[in-house]
Motif scaffolding. Structure first.
Motif, PDB file in Angstrom:
ATOM      1  N   HIS A   1     111.960 -21.553  49.653  1.00  0.00           N
ATOM      2  CA  HIS A   1     110.602 -21.663  50.200  1.00  0.00           C
ATOM      3  C   HIS A   1     109.531 -21.151  49.241  1.00  0.00           C
ATOM      4  O   HIS A   1     108.360 -21.497  49.370  1.00  0.00           O
TER       5      HIS A   1
ATOM      6  N   ARG B   1     106.691 -23.233  47.177  1.00  0.00           N
ATOM      7  CA  ARG B   1     105.574 -23.850  47.915  1.00  0.00           C
ATOM      8  C   ARG B   1     104.730 -22.817  48.653  1.00  0.00           C
ATOM      9  O   ARG B   1     103.791 -23.159  49.362  1.00  0.00           O
TER      10      ARG B   1
ATOM     11  N   SER C   1      99.837 -25.177  58.716  1.00  0.00           N
ATOM     12  CA  SER C   1      99.853 -26.291  59.676  1.00  0.00           C
ATOM     13  C   SER C   1      98.951 -25.979  60.872  1.00  0.00           C
ATOM     14  O   SER C   1      99.311 -26.251  62.015  1.00  0.00           O
TER      15      SER C   1
ATOM     16  N   TRP D   1     100.113 -21.327  61.405  1.00  0.00           N
ATOM     17  CA  TRP D   1     101.351 -22.097  61.439  1.00  0.00           C
ATOM     18  C   TRP D   1     101.719 -22.467  62.864  1.00  0.00           C
ATOM     19  O   TRP D   1     101.567 -21.664  63.791  1.00  0.00           O
TER      20      TRP D   1
ATOM     21  N   GLN E   1     106.509 -26.614  61.975  1.00  0.00           N
ATOM     22  CA  GLN E   1     106.053 -27.869  61.391  1.00  0.00           C
ATOM     23  C   GLN E   1     105.834 -27.663  59.895  1.00  0.00           C
ATOM     24  O   GLN E   1     105.371 -26.606  59.466  1.00  0.00           O
ATOM     25  N   ASP E   2     106.175 -28.677  59.110  1.00  0.00           N
ATOM     26  CA  ASP E   2     105.866 -28.615  57.687  1.00  0.00           C
ATOM     27  C   ASP E   2     104.354 -28.720  57.538  1.00  0.00           C
ATOM     28  O   ASP E   2     103.657 -29.189  58.435  1.00  0.00           O
TER      29      ASP E   2
END
Lengths: 79, 148
Positions: free
Chosen positions: A45, A48, A77, B120, B133-134
């Motif tokens: 991870h 990124r 997100s 997120w 979720q990406d």
């Protein structure tokens, strides 16, 4: 040095924080290497992820003096 | 002025905060939790945030929207915590003299928020399993940032 984990990183590590035994001052890059070694589940991870101290993003070259935690932020997100 | 809350979003409060007699246009955007994501049914959603940076980013985004689009008012609130289907996760209120800049500014605000704010989403499925979720990378830790 306290490392704060967010989002999917908490799931990958099974924890919201990790304590690394390092000698300050230390570069973010070194902390990430140490973190990947100590918690292998985080390694995929990290490329990124962004890093932050307080309310600011910091680069891999940023040096920490140990007085503040380093936050590792996976892809966002929100909204 | 806060931008991240663990309470239900309060549109009335944001409307009152942004009340401005010079404005003839009001645009409100609210993002709500959907019952499906990438073809899978979603039962609930959990939002988390890195608050120090999220507050700063949203403060700066409000100011940037006002300056860049010439709108008088822009307020953004993002909710964190567990939410059910249909509940509001984010609210953006824009007031401007005219509607064109109000609509444009509101769209810019949500589009930018989605790639800049450290928040997120964790989907909670009907069987109780979960999946983050990406999203969009703020940066790689190998890249430099202005001012760092």
């Amino acid at each position: 040095m306290r490392i704060e984990l967010y989002g999917v990183l908490r799931e990958a590590a099974g924890a919201s924080e990790v304590e690394l035994q390092v000698t300050a001052p230390v570069a973010v890059e070194s902390l990430l290497d140490e973190l990947a070694g100590q918690v292998p589940g985080l390694a995929p991870h990290l490329p990124r992820a962004a890093c932050a101290v307080g309310d600011s993003l910091v680069s891999r070259r940023h040096t920490l003096d140990g007085s503040q935690a380093l936050a590792i932020l996976p892809p966002v997100s929100g909204g | 002025m806060e931008h991240i809350t663990d309470q239900p979003l309060d549109m009335a409060q944001l409307l009152e905060e942004t009340r401005n007699p010079t404005c003839g246009a009001l645009v409100v955007f609210e993002g709500t939790v959907r019952n499906r994501h990438q073809g899978q049914s979603v039962a609930r959603m959990q939002y988390t945030a890195y608050k120090p940076l999220a507050e700063r980013v949203l403060t700066e985004l409000e100011e940037h929207v006002k300056r860049h689009f010439g709108v008088a008012e822009c307020r953004i609130m993002h909710r964190v915590g567990d939410m059910g289907i249909g509940e509001g996760s984010v609210m953006i209120v824009v007031r401007a003299e005219h509607r064109e800049e109000a609509f444009t500014a509101a769209k810019y605000a949500i589009d930018t928020l989605k790639v800049q704010v450290p928040v997120w989403k964790n989907d909670i499925y009907p069987d109780g399993t979960t999946a983050y979720q990406d999203g969009v990378s703020l940066s790689s830790c190998g890249q430099d940032h202005p001012g760092s």
